[in-house]
Design a protein around this motif. Structure first.
Motif, PDB file in Angstrom:
ATOM      1  N   ALA A  53      10.897 -57.719   0.063  1.00  0.00           N
ATOM      2  CA  ALA A  53      10.782 -58.520  -1.152  1.00  0.00           C
ATOM      3  C   ALA A  53      10.936 -60.000  -0.838  1.00  0.00           C
ATOM      4  O   ALA A  53      11.570 -60.385   0.151  1.00  0.00           O
ATOM      5  CB  ALA A  53      11.846 -58.090  -2.154  1.00  0.00           C
ATOM      6  N   GLY A  54      10.366 -60.812  -1.704  1.00  0.00           N
ATOM      7  CA  GLY A  54      10.667 -62.227  -1.685  1.00  0.00           C
ATOM      8  C   GLY A  54      11.882 -62.505  -2.552  1.00  0.00           C
ATOM      9  O   GLY A  54      12.626 -61.597  -2.937  1.00  0.00           O
ATOM     10  N   GLU A  55      12.065 -63.760  -2.870  1.00  0.00           N
ATOM     11  CA  GLU A  55      13.151 -64.175  -3.754  1.00  0.00           C
ATOM     12  C   GLU A  55      12.583 -65.131  -4.788  1.00  0.00           C
ATOM     13  O   GLU A  55      11.504 -65.708  -4.601  1.00  0.00           O
ATOM     14  CB  GLU A  55      14.255 -64.877  -2.952  1.00  0.00           C
ATOM     15  N   PRO A 197       3.608 -51.460  -2.970  1.00  0.00           N
ATOM     16  CA  PRO A 197       4.778 -51.008  -2.209  1.00  0.00           C
ATOM     17  C   PRO A 197       5.053 -49.523  -2.433  1.00  0.00           C
ATOM     18  O   PRO A 197       4.964 -49.032  -3.565  1.00  0.00           O
ATOM     19  CB  PRO A 197       5.930 -51.856  -2.772  1.00  0.00           C
ATOM     20  N   SER A 198       5.418 -48.827  -1.389  1.00  0.00           N
ATOM     21  CA  SER A 198       5.753 -47.410  -1.525  1.00  0.00           C
ATOM     22  C   SER A 198       7.145 -47.217  -2.112  1.00  0.00           C
ATOM     23  O   SER A 198       7.456 -46.149  -2.635  1.00  0.00           O
ATOM     24  CB  SER A 198       5.671 -46.711  -0.164  1.00  0.00           C
ATOM     25  N   LYS A 199       7.977 -48.248  -2.046  1.00  0.00           N
ATOM     26  CA  LYS A 199       9.321 -48.141  -2.601  1.00  0.00           C
ATOM     27  C   LYS A 199       9.488 -49.115  -3.754  1.00  0.00           C
ATOM     28  O   LYS A 199       8.763 -50.110  -3.879  1.00  0.00           O
ATOM     29  CB  LYS A 199      10.374 -48.404  -1.525  1.00  0.00           C
ATOM     30  N   GLU A 200      10.449 -48.831  -4.614  1.00  0.00           N
ATOM     31  CA  GLU A 200      10.741 -49.688  -5.756  1.00  0.00           C
ATOM     32  C   GLU A 200      11.491 -50.942  -5.310  1.00  0.00           C
ATOM     33  O   GLU A 200      12.118 -50.974  -4.249  1.00  0.00           O
ATOM     34  CB  GLU A 200      11.597 -48.927  -6.778  1.00  0.00           C
ATOM     35  N   GLY A 201      11.423 -51.973  -6.144  1.00  0.00           N
ATOM     36  CA  GLY A 201      12.271 -53.143  -5.952  1.00  0.00           C
ATOM     37  C   GLY A 201      11.763 -54.188  -4.986  1.00  0.00           C
ATOM     38  O   GLY A 201      12.500 -55.113  -4.638  1.00  0.00           O
ATOM     39  N   HIS A 233       5.210 -51.905  -8.415  1.00  0.00           N
ATOM     40  CA  HIS A 233       6.039 -50.703  -8.306  1.00  0.00           C
ATOM     41  C   HIS A 233       7.491 -50.973  -8.695  1.00  0.00           C
ATOM     42  O   HIS A 233       8.395 -50.929  -7.867  1.00  0.00           O
ATOM     43  CB  HIS A 233       5.964 -50.101  -6.894  1.00  0.00           C
ATOM     44  N   TRP A 234       7.668 -51.244  -9.987  1.00  0.00           N
ATOM     45  CA  TRP A 234       9.010 -51.343 -10.572  1.00  0.00           C
ATOM     46  C   TRP A 234       9.854 -52.415  -9.874  1.00  0.00           C
ATOM     47  O   TRP A 234      10.844 -52.163  -9.212  1.00  0.00           O
ATOM     48  CB  TRP A 234       9.714 -49.991 -10.524  1.00  0.00           C
ATOM     49  N   SER A 235       9.409 -53.652 -10.060  1.00  0.00           N
ATOM     50  CA  SER A 235      10.138 -54.777  -9.479  1.00  0.00           C
ATOM     51  C   SER A 235       9.944 -55.983 -10.386  1.00  0.00           C
ATOM     52  O   SER A 235       9.563 -55.832 -11.551  1.00  0.00           O
ATOM     53  CB  SER A 235       9.652 -55.058  -8.052  1.00  0.00           C
ATOM     54  N   ASN A 292      15.974 -53.912 -17.310  1.00  0.00           N
ATOM     55  CA  ASN A 292      16.445 -55.066 -18.065  1.00  0.00           C
ATOM     56  C   ASN A 292      15.720 -56.318 -17.592  1.00  0.00           C
ATOM     57  O   ASN A 292      14.982 -56.303 -16.601  1.00  0.00           O
ATOM     58  CB  ASN A 292      17.966 -55.229 -17.945  1.00  0.00           C
ATOM     59  N   LYS A 293      15.924 -57.375 -18.315  1.00  0.00           N
ATOM     60  CA  LYS A 293      15.218 -58.633 -18.057  1.00  0.00           C
ATOM     61  C   LYS A 293      15.574 -59.215 -16.697  1.00  0.00           C
ATOM     62  O   LYS A 293      14.767 -59.920 -16.079  1.00  0.00           O
ATOM     63  CB  LYS A 293      15.556 -59.630 -19.168  1.00  0.00           C
ATOM     64  N   GLU A 294      16.760 -58.920 -16.226  1.00  0.00           N
ATOM     65  CA  GLU A 294      17.217 -59.492 -14.957  1.00  0.00           C
ATOM     66  C   GLU A 294      16.545 -58.836 -13.752  1.00  0.00           C
ATOM     67  O   GLU A 294      16.408 -59.463 -12.693  1.00  0.00           O
ATOM     68  CB  GLU A 294      18.737 -59.340 -14.840  1.00  0.00           C
ATOM     69  N   ASN A 295      16.108 -57.584 -13.890  1.00  0.00           N
ATOM     70  CA  ASN A 295      15.624 -56.826 -12.729  1.00  0.00           C
ATOM     71  C   ASN A 295      14.131 -56.518 -12.732  1.00  0.00           C
ATOM     72  O   ASN A 295      13.549 -56.313 -11.664  1.00  0.00           O
ATOM     73  CB  ASN A 295      16.368 -55.486 -12.634  1.00  0.00           C
ATOM     74  N   ILE A 296      13.524 -56.438 -13.917  1.00  0.00           N
ATOM     75  CA  ILE A 296      12.190 -55.845 -14.010  1.00  0.00           C
ATOM     76  C   ILE A 296      11.254 -56.764 -14.796  1.00  0.00           C
ATOM     77  O   ILE A 296      11.645 -57.388 -15.790  1.00  0.00           O
ATOM     78  CB  ILE A 296      12.260 -54.466 -14.706  1.00  0.00           C
TER      79      ILE A 296
END
Length: 670
Positions: A53-55, A197-201, A233-235, A292-296
């Motif tokens: 992931a980036g930031e 991405p194959s994984k979430e986040g 994918h859920w990020s 939530n708004k902070e994560n997704i």
């Protein structure tokens, strides 16, 4: 760090400019926040799985060195075709090419998918365009046109696949109608995703300037894991920009739901709970699993050309919250008509909380935009919609009940629709409440007003309870059925276009249909029997608590507001619209013209528009009833409707419709 990729480079590169990688995945394995991956033009037959992931403020950027020069495809060439007879050929491929996912043994399947006939997730492509799957070699030989396909002639290009277990091969048969497969580019889809991405986040990724095509994606309903050819994918915090995305079997871009193993296509698999119940379950489960708004969410999709996908151009449930979809060209979605179900459209989004759909050109889709459940804080603004209805030709029946520019379903709002141009025969399907239309041109009808909000049980009540949320958040504030109404119409222009005989007959046939009235009469007249605010408020006079006289006041239709609207060519205002301006004298013509890659509106409308309207603001529009939320910006600030379709400022006394003044008609829309 900058990494370089060139598909023509020799193996063994280190990612430097002088010794680039020859696969994008090599860079995707090691790129981290703040890095950039520059990809040279060429065809990349690979699945790209970003690992890191980036930031926020430091994304991982994947950029095509030349805009739309780098092409990621899920397809491989299929050579070695031999003639069976006539124009029919066959070819084989080892199943080892598919790994653990064979698209030709995997059926398209999922909640809300209607299996009219068997469809696999794989496809066969003739020069980049998918042919039509059939179920036998005999059907391949017959090459009969599909009666429902928009491109009837191309639908005669057929393919069929079967398994040879003795050799572990997939055997293809295809009718090329006289073309030579040794000279044309014949491909098959072998990979499930393109850039995903194959994984979430794995958040804060930018994908810029690529072409992505031909992935064997699965059906993406709101009660299952929603995959796409491209997607986060859920990020959080992706930017997908300046890309061309086409020929995904199901969805081009997914901003959708993560996998909930115990609630994945549960309606289809277990049968005992209705799909709307399992959808409520998955929403509540997501509340405690990081939605939530902070994560997704908070993604951006902009300046993309998205076309020729089987289910949707963009799909999403839960994962697309707080996103911006702008300046895209979305067209020719679900035109093959080989997939059917309740999740189809140029854009199909559930839970479009605080999403903005802005300046998109959406046309020739089975449905333009479909906002289903939880369109709260959603804004659809400055878009141009047209031809979102199957074509009429050869006397074929038009499937009008599945086609409109904008469908808003069982939501409590506030859903704001402003400064748009709607030219399809059915402009808005409004099986919902809590909608405000401001400064639009509407040359199509409203349908399903007061309908389409139950589950259709023949003998028992089956209302759909849908959630509403805390303001500008994902946390659920409550559930309620749809009472209908709570709609506001200000400063719009309604233009009736001729109603063909087939549409007129459809209106009579479906007058009492619970799902869709097939209305083709333009205007607000479907709200004739709805109360004004004063009438509705009168039902609450006096004591209303425990022990008061029982009435239907808490379950009756909500009020409807209207003002400043113009009606032409027989478009009809609702009976309680006090200041409706109905022009029965002049004939307005409206269409569009495409020339040299640009689009112009062709109309004499502004020869007859002179009256001035009130400059609308958030404070002038009653809040959406259930969430008690204003029609406002995602940050909670008020909106002043002083900016038109082109971004030009309106004066204090604007004219109705999406333009600040009629002189703008000479400018191209796109």
């Amino acid at each position: 760090m900058i990494y370089y990729v060139d598909c023509s480079a020799a193996a063994g590169g280190d990612g430097s400019e002088n010794k680039p990688f020859n696969k994008i995945q090599q860079a995707a394995d090691i790129a981290v926040a703040g890095d950039e991956v520059i990809v040279s033009p060429g065809l990349y037959r690979e699945y790209v799985d970003p690992k890191n992931a980036g930031e926020e403020g430091k994304p991982v950027v994947y950029r095509s060195a030349k805009p739309r020069g780098a092409h990621i495809t899920g397809a491989e060439e299929l050579k070695g075709w031999t003639k069976v007879e006539g124009t029919v050929y066959t070819a084989r491929v080892s199943n080892k090419i598919f790994g653990d996912y064979n698209p030709y043994t995997t059926l398209v399947s999922g909640d809300w998918f209607i299996a009219y006939f068997i469809a696999h997730t794989g496809d066969v492509y003739l020069n980049g365009k998918s042919m039509y799957e059939v179920q036998s070699l005999d059907e391949v030989k017959k090459a009969e046109p599909s009666v429902s396909a928009w491109d009837t002639e191309f639908s005669r290009y057929k393919w069929y696949a079967e398994q040879d277990s003795s050799t572990d091969e997939t055997v293809f048969y295809a009718n090329f109608l006289g073309r030579d497969p040794s000279k044309d580019n014949i491909e098959i889809s072998v990979r499930r995703n393109g850039f995903y991405p194959s994984k979430e986040g794995v958040g804060y990724i930018t994908l810029s300037g690529f072409v992505v095509s031909q992935a064997a994606t699965q059906w993406a309903p709101p009660t299952a894991y929603q995959e796409g050819m491209v997607g986060p994918h859920w990020s959080k915090g992706w930017i997908i920009e300046d890309c061309e995305i086409y020929e995904s079997k199901c969805s081009g871009i997914s901003l959708g739901k993560y996998l909930q193993p115990e609630n994945d296509n549960k309606w289809l698999k277990t049968k005992y709970k209705d799909g709307t119940q399992t959808e409520r379950d998955c929403i509540c489960q997501a509340q405690v699993e990081g939605w939530n708004k902070e994560n997704i969410g908070s993604h951006i999709v902009r300046h993309c050309d998205i076309h020729d996908c089987g289910q949707t151009g963009i799909v999403g449930h839960l994962g697309g919250v707080f996103s911006l979809i702008e300046d895209n060209h979305i067209h020719h979605i679900n035109n093959k008509q080989n997939l059917a179900g309740a999740e189809i459209g140029g854009i199909k989004m559930h839970a479009a909380i605080d999403c903005i759909y802005r300046r998109n050109h959406i046309h020739h889709c089975t449905r333009g935009i479909w906002l289903d459940w939880q369109a709260q804080g959603t804004r659809v603004t400055q878009n141009f919609f047209h031809d979102n209805i199957p074509p009429q030709k050869d006397g074929r029946e038009i499937k009008a009940e599945i086609a409109e520019d904008l469908f808003i379903e069982v939501s409590h709002g506030p859903t704001l629709v402003d400064n748009n141009i709607f030219l399809s025969p059915r402009a808005l399907k409004l099986a919902t409440q809590g909608v405000a239309l401001v400064h639009n041109i509407v040359a199509g009808s409203f349908t399903a007003v007061g309908r389409g909000c139950n589950n259709g049980a023949p003998n028992r009540p089956s209302p759909r309870y849908t959630p509403y949320h805390m303001k500008h958040r994902t946390e659920v504030a409550g559930f309620m059925t749809i009472l209908h109404g709570d709609c506001k119409f200000y400063n719009n222009i309604f233009i009736q276009k001729p109603i063909c005989a087939e549409f007129a007959a459809r209106m009579l046939a479906n007058a009492h249909n619970d799902w869709d009235d097939s209305n083709f009469v333009v205007g607000t007249a479907p709200y004739n029997n709805y109360p004004t605010f004063e009438e509705w408020k009168a039902g609450f006079e006096g004591y209303c608590g425990m022990g008061s006289v029982t009435t239907d006041r808490y379950y009756s239709e909500l009020p409807v507001w209207a003002g400043g609207n113009l009606y032409f060519n027989g478009a009809k205002p609702m009976s309680k619209e006090a200041d409706a301006c109905v022009n029965t004298t002049d004939k307005v013509e409206i269409s569009y013209e495409e020339k040299n890659g640009k689009i112009w509106l062709k109309t004499n409308l502004y020869d007859f528009v002179s009256s001035k309207c009130k400059l609308m603001k958030t404070e002038d529009i009653a809040p959406a009833f259930e969430p008690e939320q204003n029609y406002e910006n995602p940050d909670g600030s008020p909106i002043i409707f002083d900016t038109d379709f082109f971004g030009k400022k309106r004066g204090e006394k604007p004219v109705a419709g999406p333009f600040a003044d009629g002189s703008e008609i000479k400018d191209s829309l796109f």
